[in-house]
Write an enzyme that holds these catalytic residues in place. Structure first.
Site, mmCIF file in Angstrom:
data_model
loop_
_atom_site.group_PDB
_atom_site.id
_atom_site.type_symbol
_atom_site.label_atom_id
_atom_site.label_comp_id
_atom_site.label_asym_id
_atom_site.label_seq_id
_atom_site.Cartn_x
_atom_site.Cartn_y
_atom_site.Cartn_z
ATOM 1 N N ASP A 1 0.679 -1.107 0.096
ATOM 2 C CA ASP A 1 -0.024 0.087 -0.010
ATOM 3 C C ASP A 1 0.984 1.283 -0.001
ATOM 4 O O ASP A 1 1.843 1.350 0.528
ATOM 5 C CB ASP A 1 -0.851 0.024 1.166
ATOM 6 C CG ASP A 1 -2.021 0.992 1.166
ATOM 7 O OD1 ASP A 1 -2.049 1.785 0.142
ATOM 8 O OD2 ASP A 1 -2.488 1.325 2.393
ATOM 9 N N HIS A 2 0.538 2.297 -0.642
ATOM 10 C CA HIS A 2 1.136 3.715 -0.588
ATOM 11 C C HIS A 2 0.925 4.131 0.786
ATOM 12 O O HIS A 2 -0.243 4.328 1.251
ATOM 13 C CB HIS A 2 0.559 4.697 -1.414
ATOM 14 C CG HIS A 2 0.746 3.921 -2.943
ATOM 15 N ND1 HIS A 2 -0.166 3.950 -3.890
ATOM 16 C CD2 HIS A 2 1.804 3.755 -3.593
ATOM 17 C CE1 HIS A 2 0.210 3.202 -5.188
ATOM 18 N NE2 HIS A 2 1.407 3.397 -4.797
ATOM 19 N N GLY B 1 -4.923 3.269 1.315
ATOM 20 C CA GLY B 1 -5.935 2.363 0.845
ATOM 21 C C GLY B 1 -6.026 1.872 -0.376
ATOM 22 O O GLY B 1 -6.767 1.186 -1.125
ATOM 23 N N HIS B 2 -4.561 1.894 -0.914
ATOM 24 C CA HIS B 2 -4.353 1.137 -2.419
ATOM 25 C C HIS B 2 -3.980 -0.149 -2.210
ATOM 26 O O HIS B 2 -2.550 -0.603 -2.634
ATOM 27 C CB HIS B 2 -3.601 2.213 -2.944
ATOM 28 C CG HIS B 2 -3.855 3.630 -3.251
ATOM 29 N ND1 HIS B 2 -3.064 4.727 -3.393
ATOM 30 C CD2 HIS B 2 -5.253 3.977 -3.307
ATOM 31 C CE1 HIS B 2 -3.766 5.814 -3.750
ATOM 32 N NE2 HIS B 2 -5.186 5.210 -3.425
ATOM 33 N N MET B 3 -4.670 -0.969 -1.669
ATOM 34 C CA MET B 3 -4.058 -2.305 -1.315
ATOM 35 C C MET B 3 -3.822 -3.341 -2.554
ATOM 36 O O MET B 3 -4.890 -3.431 -3.332
ATOM 37 C CB MET B 3 -4.980 -3.041 -0.175
ATOM 38 C CG MET B 3 -4.684 -2.144 0.953
ATOM 39 S SD MET B 3 -5.775 -3.394 2.576
ATOM 40 C CE MET B 3 -7.462 -2.843 1.840
#
Length: 601
Positions: free
Chosen positions: A334-335, A533-535
């Site tokens: 994730d970021h 939330g960029h999983m």
């Protein structure tokens, strides 16, 4: 009145407003008889599943059935400005997954636990996200191919990005070959820009950053936010692919149905699924394939519940191992981003939600599809920088999001996490003030986390541990990114046009370090960092030589016949941008791979 109670009241008010501005979309749904037999079963109607469903239904002699855990999407979130779906408490259209306490991030929060929000609704997280359309960098995909994932290089995937896109902005001749036109997903620059955003590009120029279209082959520079809309309304994958597909007789959607197990026969062939609908366990069977599109959290969860995953973990929970796949649930990426870098500006040019839902704004939107309701609340500009990656000088290692508001302008309604008292007191002087803040985000993090099962009960949430900033290189890069964000926010143009003043007081929790020294910034980064939330990458695509690979480059699950995963979980590594557009691309390509395997292309 508590913040949660107030937000519930606001939600109801906004929902009423929405019905006066747009026509709600209702998806035709069906309830299947027990033991139904179809050609393809798709688990999940999110950003990937909707694409796969719509594309497979183009083959008229294939029967396709989609299961969705959630229900119909709220009309409210079709309006771009109401893009704060993740903020609403106790909502039925989302799952909130609380992480274990994080060791390296969120130290300024009341709890170092982080809450991940995923859409539980037709359209999945693409129904409630920030609408950002970002493909990442070309090198992301060339790196995937270099790892042995044939057919996932940039030249190949570019055609799938273009296939789904209908770009609605002006295009420079050199950029035209990279944009798609006439596809089902509309893309445009934000059509309404807040006052702070109107000088954002000029601020970038002060730092030597030219204005770019970041969805081409050029990624270092300044840009306005690009969003996925059509007719100035949110266009999710479900809107673009699933809804038109449901007009065909061979595609069916069953909602409010949670798939709890993949049915495998004695030969480890996926032949169907078990699901729960109206508190009853039922079955559906697939003659050709089962396709899992649950996302980076729920896809590995379902695989492990079905006995596909790390043997030691499964047997500890009493789950019989059918296929020992060590990589299922591992390699979570994730970021990570850092909050709190704030500037106040001249008063009375607020861009908070309360300043954007007045009578004139609603009239503009209803009558002309113009004005502040056409743009997502918050992010307005985006800067791509290469701060510390000289080996790849044309690839950004950092993004800086410019939010054209202060968090305090939302009065806590969309705060990422409640802050502990000392930090609340620190931010109080700017609470409710007009302003902007800069949020650096690591584009290509090295830290990895995991998804594991809490129990063998399919209704228990999994354990989601992002483990962000566990790699020391990520911390050092984020220190440099925070300094760059400070320089960018201090651009002369912001001061001269907006009267910008940096909020420069040291955070009390880091005041024992020299202000803005590297030690101070490390403290600040660990304190104010959180997930984006960029999983991705929990069922990563890899050649057979990689023991942690879960799916092949054709997206077939290793060791299981007639089972594929098509969603963000198959990404070998997180792209250097938001993940929704790459997920749609993967689904477009995945659907074509299926058609190729059955001779339909």
């Amino acid at each position: 009145m508590t913040g949660s109670a107030f937000l519930n009241i606001l939600t109801k008010l906004l929902a009423i407003i929405a019905t006066t501005l747009i026509k709600p979309v209702r998806y035709p749904t069906s309830v299947m008889p027990d033991d139904i037999i179809v050609d393809f079963i798709i688990v999940g109607s999110g950003s990937a599943g909707s694409v796969v469903a719509g594309r497979l239904a183009e083959v008229p002699d294939w029967d396709v059935l989609v299961f969705e855990t959630g229900g119909q999407p709220p009309a409210l979130f079709k309006i771009p400005a109401f893009n704060i779906g993740s903020a609403f408490p106790n909502a039925t259209f989302k799952n909130d997954y609380k992480t274990p306490h994080q060791k390296y991030t969120n130290r300024f929060a009341k709890s170092t636990e982080v809450e991940y929000t995923r859409g539980k609704v037709i359209g999945g997280s693409g129904t409630i996200n920030q609408l950002m359309y970002h493909r990442g960098n070309p090198q992301d995909y060339n790196n995937w191919a270099a790892l042995g994932n044939t057919g996932w290089d940039y030249k190949t995937v570019l055609e799938y990005f273009k296939k789904s896109e209908d770009y609605q902005g002006s295009v420079k001749p050199r950029d035209a070959p990279f944009r798609g036109f006439g596809g089902p997903i509309g893309v445009e620059e934000i059509p309404w820009v807040p006052p702070a955003g109107r000088v954002a590009i000029r601020a970038g120029e002060e730092m030597g950053l030219k204005k770019i279209d970041y969805n081409t082959d050029t990624n270092i520079g300044s840009s306005l936010y690009q969003i996925a809309t059509k007719n100035r309304e949110r266009i999710s994958s479900a809107d673009a692919f699933l809804l038109p597909g449901l007009q065909r007789r061979n595609l069916k959607l069953q909602i409010n149905s949670q798939v709890i197990q993949i049915i495998l026969n004695a030969d480890n062939r996926a032949i169907g699924v078990k699901y729960v609908h109206n508190n009853e366990v039922k079955r559906a069977f697939a003659q050709r394939e089962v396709i899992i599109s649950g996302g980076a959290v729920d896809t590995p969860k379902l695989l492990m519940l079905s006995g596909i995953g790390p043997r030691e973990h499964l047997e500890k929970l009493g789950i019989k191992t059918r296929v020992d796949l060590a990589g299922v649930g591992q390699n979570l990426q994730d970021h990570v981003m850092v909050l709190g870098l704030s500037w106040t500006i001249n008063p009375n040019i607020s861009t908070s939600i309360f300043a954007r839902i007045g009578k004139s704004a609603m009239l503009d939107y209803r009558e002309r599809r113009s004005g502040p309701l056409t743009a997502p609340l918050g992010v307005c500009a985006l800067y791509h920088l290469n701060i510390d990656s000289p080996h790849e000088p044309h690839v950004p290692d950092t993004q800086i999001y410019m939010f054209c508001m202060l968090e305090g302008q939302l009065y806590g309604l969309a705060s990422y996490q409640p802050l502990k008292q000392s930090v609340q007191d620190y931010t109080r002087p700017i609470y409710g003030r007009d302003g902007y803040y800069m949020t650096p985000m690591l584009a290509r993090p090295k830290s990895v986390g995991s998804i594991t099962l809490r129990s063998k009960n399919p209704f228990d949430p999994p354990i989601v541990d992002p483990n962000c900033l566990s790699h020391p290189d990520d911390v050092e890069l984020m220190v440099k990114a925070s300094k760059a964000s400070r320089r960018l926010g201090n651009a002369k143009i912001f001061r001269s046009v907006l009267g910008a003043e940096a909020f420069n007081e040291p955070v009390p929790d880091c005041a024992h370090f020299e202000f803005e020294s590297d030690a101070y910034w490390r403290c600040y980064v660990h304190g104010w960092s959180t997930v984006s939330g960029h999983m991705t990458s929990t069922c990563k695509m890899a050649p057979d030589s990689d023991p942690m690979g879960v799916v092949t480059p054709r997206l077939r699950v290793r060791g299981v016949k007639n089972l594929r995963v098509i969603d963000a979980s198959v990404m070998p590594s997180v792209p250097s941008g938001n993940t929704n557009a790459p997920t749609v691309m993967i689904a477009e390509r995945g659907a074509d791979l299926i058609k190729e395997d059955y001779g339909k292309i």
